[in-house]
Write a protein that holds these residues in place. Structure first.
Motif, PDB file in Angstrom:
ATOM      1  N   ILE A  16       3.918   0.302  -8.187  1.00  0.00           N
ATOM      2  CA  ILE A  16       2.607  -0.353  -8.286  1.00  0.00           C
ATOM      3  C   ILE A  16       2.274  -0.651  -9.739  1.00  0.00           C
ATOM      4  O   ILE A  16       1.666  -1.688 -10.047  1.00  0.00           O
ATOM      5  CB  ILE A  16       1.526   0.515  -7.614  1.00  0.00           C
ATOM      6  N   ARG A  17       2.697   0.210 -10.662  1.00  0.00           N
ATOM      7  CA  ARG A  17       2.454  -0.038 -12.080  1.00  0.00           C
ATOM      8  C   ARG A  17       3.143  -1.336 -12.526  1.00  0.00           C
ATOM      9  O   ARG A  17       2.590  -2.130 -13.299  1.00  0.00           O
ATOM     10  CB  ARG A  17       2.960   1.145 -12.896  1.00  0.00           C
ATOM     11  N   LEU A  18       4.342  -1.576 -12.026  1.00  0.00           N
ATOM     12  CA  LEU A  18       5.056  -2.818 -12.353  1.00  0.00           C
ATOM     13  C   LEU A  18       4.345  -4.021 -11.726  1.00  0.00           C
ATOM     14  O   LEU A  18       4.228  -5.080 -12.356  1.00  0.00           O
ATOM     15  CB  LEU A  18       6.502  -2.734 -11.858  1.00  0.00           C
ATOM     16  N   LEU A  19       3.880  -3.872 -10.493  1.00  0.00           N
ATOM     17  CA  LEU A  19       3.113  -4.942  -9.851  1.00  0.00           C
ATOM     18  C   LEU A  19       1.858  -5.262 -10.660  1.00  0.00           C
ATOM     19  O   LEU A  19       1.502  -6.434 -10.835  1.00  0.00           O
ATOM     20  CB  LEU A  19       2.691  -4.505  -8.444  1.00  0.00           C
ATOM     21  N   ARG A  20       1.227  -4.213 -11.135  1.00  0.00           N
ATOM     22  CA  ARG A  20       0.001  -4.370 -11.921  1.00  0.00           C
ATOM     23  C   ARG A  20       0.260  -5.225 -13.154  1.00  0.00           C
ATOM     24  O   ARG A  20      -0.517  -6.134 -13.482  1.00  0.00           O
ATOM     25  CB  ARG A  20      -0.502  -2.980 -12.294  1.00  0.00           C
ATOM     26  N   LYS A  21       1.382  -4.967 -13.823  1.00  0.00           N
ATOM     27  CA  LYS A  21       1.728  -5.744 -15.016  1.00  0.00           C
ATOM     28  C   LYS A  21       1.978  -7.205 -14.669  1.00  0.00           C
ATOM     29  O   LYS A  21       1.577  -8.108 -15.405  1.00  0.00           O
ATOM     30  CB  LYS A  21       2.965  -5.137 -15.685  1.00  0.00           C
ATOM     31  N   ARG A  22       2.634  -7.454 -13.529  1.00  0.00           N
ATOM     32  CA  ARG A  22       2.921  -8.834 -13.151  1.00  0.00           C
ATOM     33  C   ARG A  22       1.635  -9.586 -12.776  1.00  0.00           C
ATOM     34  O   ARG A  22       1.454 -10.743 -13.132  1.00  0.00           O
ATOM     35  CB  ARG A  22       3.891  -8.870 -11.965  1.00  0.00           C
ATOM     36  N   VAL A  23       0.757  -8.931 -12.047  1.00  0.00           N
ATOM     37  CA  VAL A  23      -0.508  -9.570 -11.675  1.00  0.00           C
ATOM     38  C   VAL A  23      -1.301  -9.916 -12.929  1.00  0.00           C
ATOM     39  O   VAL A  23      -1.855 -11.021 -13.042  1.00  0.00           O
ATOM     40  CB  VAL A  23      -1.315  -8.667 -10.726  1.00  0.00           C
ATOM     41  N   MET A  24      -1.352  -8.983 -13.880  1.00  0.00           N
ATOM     42  CA  MET A  24      -2.073  -9.253 -15.122  1.00  0.00           C
ATOM     43  C   MET A  24      -1.432 -10.425 -15.871  1.00  0.00           C
ATOM     44  O   MET A  24      -2.132 -11.304 -16.390  1.00  0.00           O
ATOM     45  CB  MET A  24      -2.075  -8.003 -16.013  1.00  0.00           C
ATOM     46  N   ALA A  25      -0.116 -10.453 -15.912  1.00  0.00           N
ATOM     47  CA  ALA A  25       0.574 -11.532 -16.632  1.00  0.00           C
ATOM     48  C   ALA A  25       0.263 -12.892 -16.015  1.00  0.00           C
ATOM     49  O   ALA A  25       0.001 -13.873 -16.733  1.00  0.00           O
ATOM     50  CB  ALA A  25       2.085 -11.274 -16.630  1.00  0.00           C
ATOM     51  N   GLU A  66       0.803  -1.227   0.000  1.00  0.00           N
ATOM     52  CA  GLU A  66       0.000   0.000   0.000  1.00  0.00           C
ATOM     53  C   GLU A  66       0.836   1.278   0.000  1.00  0.00           C
ATOM     54  O   GLU A  66       0.352   2.335  -0.403  1.00  0.00           O
ATOM     55  CB  GLU A  66      -0.975   0.019   1.176  1.00  0.00           C
ATOM     56  N   HIS A  67       2.098   1.209   0.440  1.00  0.00           N
ATOM     57  CA  HIS A  67       2.914   2.423   0.478  1.00  0.00           C
ATOM     58  C   HIS A  67       3.999   2.438  -0.604  1.00  0.00           C
ATOM     59  O   HIS A  67       4.944   3.217  -0.522  1.00  0.00           O
ATOM     60  CB  HIS A  67       3.526   2.597   1.863  1.00  0.00           C
ATOM     61  N   GLN A  68       3.843   1.596  -1.632  1.00  0.00           N
ATOM     62  CA  GLN A  68       4.728   1.664  -2.788  1.00  0.00           C
ATOM     63  C   GLN A  68       4.384   2.912  -3.608  1.00  0.00           C
ATOM     64  O   GLN A  68       3.260   3.413  -3.557  1.00  0.00           O
ATOM     65  CB  GLN A  68       4.552   0.418  -3.664  1.00  0.00           C
ATOM     66  N   ASN A  69       5.352   3.393  -4.399  1.00  0.00           N
ATOM     67  CA  ASN A  69       5.046   4.547  -5.239  1.00  0.00           C
ATOM     68  C   ASN A  69       4.327   4.110  -6.510  1.00  0.00           C
ATOM     69  O   ASN A  69       4.204   2.912  -6.793  1.00  0.00           O
ATOM     70  CB  ASN A  69       6.311   5.360  -5.551  1.00  0.00           C
ATOM     71  N   SER A  70       3.869   5.073  -7.277  1.00  0.00           N
ATOM     72  CA  SER A  70       3.047   4.769  -8.461  1.00  0.00           C
ATOM     73  C   SER A  70       3.784   3.886  -9.451  1.00  0.00           C
ATOM     74  O   SER A  70       3.204   2.949 -10.025  1.00  0.00           O
ATOM     75  CB  SER A  70       2.621   6.070  -9.145  1.00  0.00           C
ATOM     76  N   GLN A  71       5.051   4.159  -9.668  1.00  0.00           N
ATOM     77  CA  GLN A  71       5.812   3.369 -10.638  1.00  0.00           C
ATOM     78  C   GLN A  71       5.953   1.922 -10.173  1.00  0.00           C
ATOM     79  O   GLN A  71       5.809   0.984 -10.969  1.00  0.00           O
ATOM     80  CB  GLN A  71       7.194   3.986 -10.851  1.00  0.00           C
ATOM     81  N   GLU A 114      -2.630   2.430  -7.573  1.00  0.00           N
ATOM     82  CA  GLU A 114      -1.689   3.314  -8.261  1.00  0.00           C
ATOM     83  C   GLU A 114      -2.136   4.771  -8.154  1.00  0.00           C
ATOM     84  O   GLU A 114      -1.318   5.674  -7.938  1.00  0.00           O
ATOM     85  CB  GLU A 114      -1.587   2.878  -9.724  1.00  0.00           C
ATOM     86  N   LEU A 115      -3.433   5.012  -8.292  1.00  0.00           N
ATOM     87  CA  LEU A 115      -3.957   6.372  -8.201  1.00  0.00           C
ATOM     88  C   LEU A 115      -3.896   6.914  -6.768  1.00  0.00           C
ATOM     89  O   LEU A 115      -3.760   8.127  -6.558  1.00  0.00           O
ATOM     90  CB  LEU A 115      -5.404   6.395  -8.701  1.00  0.00           C
ATOM     91  N   GLU A 116      -3.979   6.023  -5.790  1.00  0.00           N
ATOM     92  CA  GLU A 116      -3.890   6.439  -4.393  1.00  0.00           C
ATOM     93  C   GLU A 116      -2.470   6.806  -3.980  1.00  0.00           C
ATOM     94  O   GLU A 116      -2.274   7.624  -3.064  1.00  0.00           O
ATOM     95  CB  GLU A 116      -4.372   5.313  -3.464  1.00  0.00           C
ATOM     96  N   ALA A 117      -1.490   6.196  -4.626  1.00  0.00           N
ATOM     97  CA  ALA A 117      -0.103   6.261  -4.159  1.00  0.00           C
ATOM     98  C   ALA A 117       0.414   7.685  -3.934  1.00  0.00           C
ATOM     99  O   ALA A 117       1.045   7.951  -2.900  1.00  0.00           O
ATOM    100  CB  ALA A 117       0.809   5.497  -5.118  1.00  0.00           C
ATOM    101  N   PRO A 118       0.212   8.640  -4.857  1.00  0.00           N
ATOM    102  CA  PRO A 118       0.744   9.990  -4.611  1.00  0.00           C
ATOM    103  C   PRO A 118       0.154  10.652  -3.371  1.00  0.00           C
ATOM    104  O   PRO A 118       0.854  11.381  -2.658  1.00  0.00           O
ATOM    105  CB  PRO A 118       0.353  10.753  -5.886  1.00  0.00           C
ATOM    106  N   TYR A 119      -1.109  10.391  -3.096  1.00  0.00           N
ATOM    107  CA  TYR A 119      -1.752  10.976  -1.916  1.00  0.00           C
ATOM    108  C   TYR A 119      -1.226  10.339  -0.636  1.00  0.00           C
ATOM    109  O   TYR A 119      -0.981  11.021   0.367  1.00  0.00           O
ATOM    110  CB  TYR A 119      -3.267  10.824  -2.002  1.00  0.00           C
ATOM    111  N   LYS A 120      -1.031   9.027  -0.661  1.00  0.00           N
ATOM    112  CA  LYS A 120      -0.499   8.334   0.503  1.00  0.00           C
ATOM    113  C   LYS A 120       0.930   8.774   0.797  1.00  0.00           C
ATOM    114  O   LYS A 120       1.336   8.900   1.962  1.00  0.00           O
ATOM    115  CB  LYS A 120      -0.538   6.815   0.287  1.00  0.00           C
ATOM    116  N   ALA A 121       1.708   9.006  -0.270  1.00  0.00           N
ATOM    117  CA  ALA A 121       3.115   9.366  -0.094  1.00  0.00           C
ATOM    118  C   ALA A 121       3.278  10.738   0.549  1.00  0.00           C
ATOM    119  O   ALA A 121       4.188  10.959   1.356  1.00  0.00           O
ATOM    120  CB  ALA A 121       3.837   9.328  -1.439  1.00  0.00           C
ATOM    121  N   THR A 122       2.409  11.673   0.204  1.00  0.00           N
ATOM    122  CA  THR A 122       2.537  13.053   0.671  1.00  0.00           C
ATOM    123  C   THR A 122       1.572  13.390   1.803  1.00  0.00           C
ATOM    124  O   THR A 122       1.685  14.462   2.414  1.00  0.00           O
ATOM    125  CB  THR A 122       2.291  14.030  -0.481  1.00  0.00           C
ATOM    126  N   LEU A 123       0.622  12.476   2.076  1.00  0.00           N
ATOM    127  CA  LEU A 123      -0.457  12.735   3.034  1.00  0.00           C
ATOM    128  C   LEU A 123      -1.191  14.033   2.699  1.00  0.00           C
ATOM    129  O   LEU A 123      -1.633  14.769   3.584  1.00  0.00           O
ATOM    130  CB  LEU A 123       0.078  12.764   4.470  1.00  0.00           C
TER     131      LEU A 123
END
Length: 320
Positions: free
Chosen positions: A95-104, A88-93, A153-162
């Motif tokens: 999480i984007r890589l995780l997203r690709k792996r989950v889809m694969a 949950e506290h990974q950055n957008s990039q 992925e969309l949440e990540a910037p908000y979580k990172a900066t609060l």
């Protein structure tokens, strides 16, 4: 000032409240997975998941499912909680890589030896679901999973900066990140009727699905806000409190009001469904089972889990 939870407005659903006769058996199976199949988790995290009762969540979501059906659903429940907590506290990039792996993996790829236990568990779940459901359903389920991780992925910037999003931005993101679109797909698995794409993609059915995601998200936020205060801002109560400069009690009331509006919209849509021809009976069954899921989620928080009680939720830094 302490919050008097006894005076807070309550969430309500007009749906039946049932639990599977396999609940205890399913929970026992889930506990085996925690200790045997998630070796990468520290022992203290495993103990927290032991008290989460993820098996009971699926037993309440799908109380009329067979035990065979409940196995991949419970596997998903534990996987989803762990995946969300761990990443949950990974950055957008990232999480984007995780997203690709989950889809694969959902599309047939094998987990890599370097990947943690979440990825073999995902492949196992994929194989179990493929035995129960046709390819067009698996394709839709994969899209639903993609929506979930897109939400993270969309949440990540908000979580990172609060930094708080606007309430409207938050609601749009949370509809995806709450990870309920896959759970709605599971309703078709339990009814044993994979609805045709033209029914599932009908605008009314899509709106019903979106409202389901929203209500479950607001319910989750309602029960988790005290855990998230000071460490996370992606919660409808905290966002409303910030946007409108409300007291916490007033923010609870605002969130419950949004929930009530969504419930009313849901009930109006499901009471006046379009004519789906030969699929009318199957759609009605889907709506009934979907209501059981919505109600079961609230009952799980109220009865079964310690996830959002003191010390019940794993902190991100303890995973390492």
């Amino acid at each position: 000032m302490s919050l008097n939870t006894q005076t807070l407005p309550r969430l309500y659903y007009p749906f039946e409240d049932l639990i599977s006769p396999y609940a205890a058996q399913l929970e026992a199976e889930t506990k085996k997975w925690i200790y045997n199949d998630y070796a990468f988790l520290p022992e203290e995290i495993k103990q927290k998941y032991d008290h989460t009762n993820a098996g009971y969540l699926m037993a309440r979501f799908y109380p009329l499912a067979t035990f065979e059906q409940l196995i991949p659903l419970a596997r998903f429940s534990l996987w989803g909680l762990t995946f969300d907590d761990y990443y949950e506290h990974q950055n957008s990039q990232q999480i984007r890589l995780l997203r690709k792996r989950v889809m694969a993996i959902l599309q047939g790829a094998a987990p890599l030896p370097s990947e943690n236990d979440l990825f073999p568990q995902l492949a196992t779940m994929r194989d179990e679901l493929s035995k129960l459901m046709p390819p067009n359903w698996m394709a839709r389920f994969t899209i639903s999973m993609d929506k979930y991780i897109e939400g993270m992925e969309l949440e990540a910037p908000y979580k990172a900066t609060l930094q708080f999003p606007s309430l409207q931005e938050y609601m749009a993101i949370r509809e995806k990140s709450v990870d309920v679109y896959p759970l709605i797909d599971f309703v078709e698995l339990v009814t044993t009727h994979a609805l045709p794409d033209e029914v599932v993609h009908h605008p009314i059915m899509q709106k019903i699905a979106a409202l389901t995601c929203r209500m479950i998200a607001w319910c989750n936020d309602y029960f988790s806000v005290q855990k998230e205060q000071g460490r996370d801002i992606m919660n409808i109560i905290l966002v409303a409190q910030h946007e409108y400069n409300l007291s916490l009690e007033e923010a609870y009331a605002a969130a419950v009001h949004i929930h009530e509006q969504d419930l009313e919209a849901y009930l109006q849509l499901t009471a006046a469904l379009p004519d789906f021809g030969n699929y009318n009976e199957q759609v009605q069954q889907f709506i009934y089972y979907n209501g059981l899921m919505i109600q079961g989620h609230k009952s799980w928080y109220e009865i079964d889990t310690r996830r959002y009680g003191k010390g019940g939720h794993p902190e991100a830094d303890r995973f390492r």
